[in-house]
Design an enzyme around this catalytic site. Structure first.
Site, short mmCIF file in Angstrom:
data_model
loop_
_atom_site.label_atom_id
_atom_site.label_comp_id
_atom_site.label_asym_id
_atom_site.label_seq_id
_atom_site.Cartn_x
_atom_site.Cartn_y
_atom_site.Cartn_z
N ARG A 164 19.59 -4.08 10.89
CA ARG A 164 19.39 -2.90 10.05
C ARG A 164 18.33 -1.95 10.59
O ARG A 164 18.09 -0.90 9.98
CB ARG A 164 19.01 -3.36 8.63
CG ARG A 164 20.16 -4.03 7.91
CD ARG A 164 19.70 -4.94 6.78
NE ARG A 164 20.84 -5.52 6.09
CZ ARG A 164 21.55 -6.56 6.54
NH1 ARG A 164 21.22 -7.15 7.68
NH2 ARG A 164 22.58 -7.03 5.85
N HIS A 192 5.68 -14.87 -2.52
CA HIS A 192 5.02 -13.65 -2.09
C HIS A 192 6.04 -12.52 -1.88
O HIS A 192 5.83 -11.38 -2.30
CB HIS A 192 4.26 -13.91 -0.79
CG HIS A 192 3.48 -12.74 -0.29
ND1 HIS A 192 2.29 -12.35 -0.85
CD2 HIS A 192 3.73 -11.85 0.72
CE1 HIS A 192 1.83 -11.28 -0.22
NE2 HIS A 192 2.69 -10.94 0.74
N GLU A 216 0.81 -1.22 0.00
CA GLU A 216 0.00 0.00 0.00
C GLU A 216 0.85 1.28 0.00
O GLU A 216 0.31 2.38 -0.15
CB GLU A 216 -0.93 0.01 1.21
CG GLU A 216 -2.08 -0.97 1.15
CD GLU A 216 -1.64 -2.43 1.31
OE1 GLU A 216 -2.08 -3.27 0.49
OE2 GLU A 216 -0.85 -2.71 2.24
N THR A 247 7.07 -18.92 0.18
CA THR A 247 6.47 -18.77 -1.14
C THR A 247 7.12 -17.62 -1.90
O THR A 247 8.03 -16.96 -1.41
CB THR A 247 4.96 -18.50 -1.01
OG1 THR A 247 4.76 -17.19 -0.45
CG2 THR A 247 4.31 -19.54 -0.10
N VAL A 253 9.01 -3.35 6.22
CA VAL A 253 9.91 -4.50 6.35
C VAL A 253 9.29 -5.70 5.64
O VAL A 253 8.13 -6.06 5.91
CB VAL A 253 10.18 -4.86 7.82
CG1 VAL A 253 10.92 -6.19 7.92
CG2 VAL A 253 10.98 -3.76 8.51
N LEU A 254 10.05 -6.29 4.74
CA LEU A 254 9.65 -7.52 4.06
C LEU A 254 10.64 -8.62 4.41
O LEU A 254 11.85 -8.42 4.26
CB LEU A 254 9.59 -7.32 2.55
CG LEU A 254 8.52 -6.34 2.02
CD1 LEU A 254 8.74 -6.07 0.54
CD2 LEU A 254 7.13 -6.91 2.27
#
Length: 236
Positions: free
Chosen positions: A172, A133, A103, A131, A125-126
């Site tokens: 980080r 995704h 978003e 998967t 944060v990813l």
């Protein structure tokens, strides 16, 4: 015979060099240990030198995700510390939440079009899972944020960590244990780019360089015309 003698000499030399009786052995260990400590200390410092930045008249918008809230909150604290170091007043730092990283580009586009801030920082944060995704979201968010930069000519800083595990995130998003909070750098980057933009547009009759005033007015942003007043966005 000569070969045998040389080989024996080499073996004796190697054994002596790595023997625990070697008087240089403790020094080697100490040197290695000292090097590790120095490396850890360096990791706690920013790799970028921003110099002196004066953001006292700038307004910075921070868009942050609720997903991975703890880590993102740490990053936002780093962002606030970074922009504050650049003399941005606390009342000129605005923070808005969105559900997740996907978003962020849309929210950034809305905020950029409002013309109420000089720069935007998208924080999220990813963390890679089992998967694809992670890959799809990371790629979409990266491209989306760049599109907002170029499409609105508003500096939008990419403050999204893309990590393989939580340990990488912690290093980080925190200054603890030799880590470095990258939010501090993102805050300073936003100030530097906002100043660069203002200088580039100086003399062109528009400090903020807002695109499509009639379009913005139709959307309820600003008051139309070249002199849109930077009131606090209802966004925040």
């Amino acid at each position: 015979m000569i070969f045998h003698t040389v080989l024996t000499a080499l073996l004796l030399s190697s054994t002596t060099a790595f023997s625990t009786h070697n008087t240089n052995y403790p020094a080697l260990l100490q040197s290695s240990s000292t090097s590790s400590v120095v490396t850890a200390l360096r990791a706690a410092e920013s790799e970028v030198n921003f110099g002196e930045l004066d953001g006292s008249d700038l307004r910075i918008g921070v868009l942050r995700t609720r997903w991975n809230d703890e880590h993102v909150s740490n990053l936002v604290e780093g962002i606030k510390a970074g922009v504050t170091e650049c003399k941005v007043p606390s009342e000129n730092i605005f923070i808005k939440e969105v559900p997740g990283a996907y978003e962020l580009p849309y929210a950034a586009k809305l905020l950029a079009m409002s013309g109420t801030v000089d720069a935007i920082i998208c924080a999220g944060v990813l963390i890679k899972g089992e998967t694809l995704h992670f890959e799809y979201i990371s790629d979409a968010v990266t491209k989306g944020i760049m599109d907002v930069n170029l499409g609105t000519m508003t500096p939008v800083v990419y403050g999204v960590l893309n990590c393989l595990d939580e340990e990488q995130v912690v290093k980080r998003s925190s200054n603890e244990n030799g880590g470095h909070n990258h939010g501090e750098d993102w805050g300073k980057t936003a100030v530097e780019m906002a100043i660069m933009r203002a200088e580039a547009l100086k003399g062109k009759g528009q400090k903020t360089g807002k695109p499509g005033q009639s379009e913005l007015a139709a959307l309820g942003f600003g008051g139309g015309g070249a002199g849109v007043n930077k009131e606090k966005p209802g966004f925040f």
